[in-house]
Structure formats: structure tokens, C-alpha cells
Design a protein around this motif. Structure first.
Motif, PDB file in Angstrom:
ATOM      1  N   ARG B  38       0.817  -1.210   0.000  1.00  0.00           N
ATOM      2  CA  ARG B  38       0.000   0.000   0.000  1.00  0.00           C
ATOM      3  C   ARG B  38       0.851   1.259   0.000  1.00  0.00           C
ATOM      4  O   ARG B  38       2.032   1.225   0.347  1.00  0.00           O
ATOM      5  CB  ARG B  38      -0.958   0.010   1.192  1.00  0.00           C
ATOM      6  CG  ARG B  38      -0.292   0.172   2.558  1.00  0.00           C
ATOM      7  CD  ARG B  38      -1.336   0.074   3.676  1.00  0.00           C
ATOM      8  NE  ARG B  38      -0.746   0.235   4.993  1.00  0.00           N
ATOM      9  CZ  ARG B  38      -1.417   0.117   6.131  1.00  0.00           C
ATOM     10  NH1 ARG B  38      -2.724  -0.162   6.113  1.00  0.00           N
ATOM     11  NH2 ARG B  38      -0.801   0.274   7.295  1.00  0.00           N
ATOM     12  N   GLN B  39       0.202   2.355  -0.397  1.00  0.00           N
ATOM     13  CA  GLN B  39       0.851   3.656  -0.387  1.00  0.00           C
ATOM     14  C   GLN B  39      -0.125   4.680   0.157  1.00  0.00           C
ATOM     15  O   GLN B  39      -1.114   5.013  -0.497  1.00  0.00           O
ATOM     16  CB  GLN B  39       1.317   4.077  -1.777  1.00  0.00           C
ATOM     17  CG  GLN B  39       2.066   5.398  -1.777  1.00  0.00           C
ATOM     18  CD  GLN B  39       2.582   5.797  -3.137  1.00  0.00           C
ATOM     19  OE1 GLN B  39       1.970   5.521  -4.168  1.00  0.00           O
ATOM     20  NE2 GLN B  39       3.736   6.449  -3.163  1.00  0.00           N
ATOM     21  N   ALA B  40       0.138   5.155   1.356  1.00  0.00           N
ATOM     22  CA  ALA B  40      -0.692   6.192   1.955  1.00  0.00           C
ATOM     23  C   ALA B  40      -0.429   7.524   1.262  1.00  0.00           C
ATOM     24  O   ALA B  40       0.645   7.714   0.667  1.00  0.00           O
ATOM     25  CB  ALA B  40      -0.394   6.296   3.446  1.00  0.00           C
ATOM     26  N   ALA B  92      -5.168   4.479   1.929  1.00  0.00           N
ATOM     27  CA  ALA B  92      -4.039   4.276   1.009  1.00  0.00           C
ATOM     28  C   ALA B  92      -4.537   3.698  -0.302  1.00  0.00           C
ATOM     29  O   ALA B  92      -5.681   3.246  -0.411  1.00  0.00           O
ATOM     30  CB  ALA B  92      -3.018   3.316   1.625  1.00  0.00           C
TER      31      ALA B  92
END
Lengths: 111, 119
Positions: B38-40, B92
Motif C-alpha cells: 500500500r501507499q498512503a 491508502a
């Protein structure tokens, strides 16, 4: 979750060469696990750039290269182009996590 | 052509649940280990969870352990992530990613699904 350490930003003029370093710990890079690099351009999926420290997947230009001296891996990009602008991440396996760690990402700006 | 397509993202309330799916095609899904990453917003990539090719082994990041469950359905060529007890910090873009056979890097990624946790 501790991760790998990269410089937050790097920049260069078109045609120039830049390098991005990546630092880990004794449970990942220091334990001998390979380092991999990904390119993440805005609005796209991350893309594998370098695997196994220095190997390029087919289709990745030879302007991109990875190296590793002991526990110090790095990514080099030569002949910078405007389309190289984006974020670059190093990654390694971490035995203490039984999973993977990423660097915080390095934002490349082509001046 | 290898394709990974995530779905199921959306808005969830704190404490709520959401289930992400990843449809795989172009390769023999049952032979590959898979992950969620994931990428917040404004942050870097964070590994979330791993599942073995057999589905018998799963690992989780400390930040989601006990709340998220990874699973796979090889008959449907599908990977899932059940997310419970969601928190604002789980907001995210979630990517599914394939592990290269016999190695430990991610050779293919999906386009991502946005999960927003907010009241």
C-alpha cells in the motif's frame, strides 16, 4: 516497521547522470538479501526496474543500472530524460519481518 | 500478457470493514506467491501481506496484523484482502503484486485500489 533509507530527493539536468543510495540493516541488506529497485511514475503502477542488485528486466533501458558494493546498493540513471521524473524505491527481504521492506522513496526531478 | 486488476476499494468508516480483490490473468496463478502493498497519501510504499502459492503460509506487517486477512482462490484466479477494524491510517492505494518465481522481488503490479477510511 523499520524500512530502508534513501535520500528523499535528487535532481539533474537532461542528459546528466544521477545516483540513488539505499541503506538497510543486519536483518535485510546486511543479511545478504538482494536489493531490487522500482520506478513509480504518477498515476501508474510501480514498475520493476532492477532485480537482484544489478539485473535489468527485458524492456528496461540500459540507462538504468544497479550496483552493490558490500552492503551499499545504489541505482544509477544516465542520460536523464524528462519522462524519468517520478519516485524510485529500493526493496529487500527482511528476515525479522518474514516480509519485505521498502525505502522511503526518492523523488527524481529532471530540471 | 500478465494482468492484475484490483477492485473493492472505497470509503469505509473507522472500525468498519472492506474487502479488496485482485483478478489475475495471463499466467498460471496457482504457481505464484502474491502480496499486497500500500501507499498512503504522500508516503512511500509499504508491504502489507504475503501469501504462498499453496495458500498455506501468510505473513503480515505489524501495522495490520490481527486486522487484515489475505487469502486466495486459485479456481477463480483471485487474491483477496479482508480488512477489518479499519483506521484512518489505513487510508491508502492498495496494490496487489506478484512475486517472481523462485525469487523475492515483485515482477508485476496492479494499478491499485483506493481505500479511504473516514467518518
Amino acid at each position: 516497521q523499520s524500512g530502508l533509507t534513501q535520500p528523499p530527493s535528487v535532481s539533474g539536468a537532461p542528459g546528466q547522470r544521477i545516483t540513488i543510495s539505499c541503506t538497510g540493516s543486519s536483518s535485510n541488506i546486511g543479511a545478504g538479501y538482494d536489493v531490487h529497485w522500482y520506478q513509480h511514475l504518477p498515476g501508474t503502477a510501480p514498475k520493476l526496474l532492477i532485480y537482484g542488485n544489478s539485473n535489468r528486466p527485458s524492456g528496461v533501458p540500459d540507462r538504468f543500472s544497479g550496483s552493490r558494493s558490500g552492503t551499499s546498493p545504489s541505482l544509477a540513471i544516465t542520460g536523464l530524460q524528462a519522462e524519468d521524473e517520478g519516485d524510485y524505491y529500493c526493496q529487500s527481504y527482511d528476515r525479522s519481518l518474514s516480509g519485505w521492506v521498502f525505502g522511503g522513496g526518492t523523488k527524481l526531478t529532471v530540471l | 500478457e500478465v494482468q492484475l486488476v484490483e477492485s473493492g476499494g472505497g470509503l469505509a468508516q473507522p472500525g468498519g470493514s472492506l474487502r479488496l480483490s485482485c483478478a489475475a490473468s495471463g499466467f498460471i496463478f496457482s504457481r505464484y506467491e502474491m502480496n499486497w502493498v500500500r501507499q498512503a497519501p504522500g508516503k512511500g510504499l509499504e508491504w502489507v501481506s504475503y501469501i504462498s502459492s499453496s495458500g498455506s503460509t501468510m505473513y503480515y506487517a505489524e501495522s495490520v496484523k490481527g486486522r487484515f486477512t489475505i487469502s486466495r482462490d486459485d479456481a477463480k484466479n483471485s487474491l483477496s484482502l479482508q480488512m477489518n477494524s479499519l483506521r484512518a491510517e489505513d487510508t491508502a492505494v492498495y496494490y496487489c503484486a506478484r512475486v517472481s518465481s523462485g525469487d523475492n522481488y515483485f515482477d508485476y503490479w496492479g494499478q491499485g485500489a483506493l481505500v479511504t477510511v473516514s467518518s
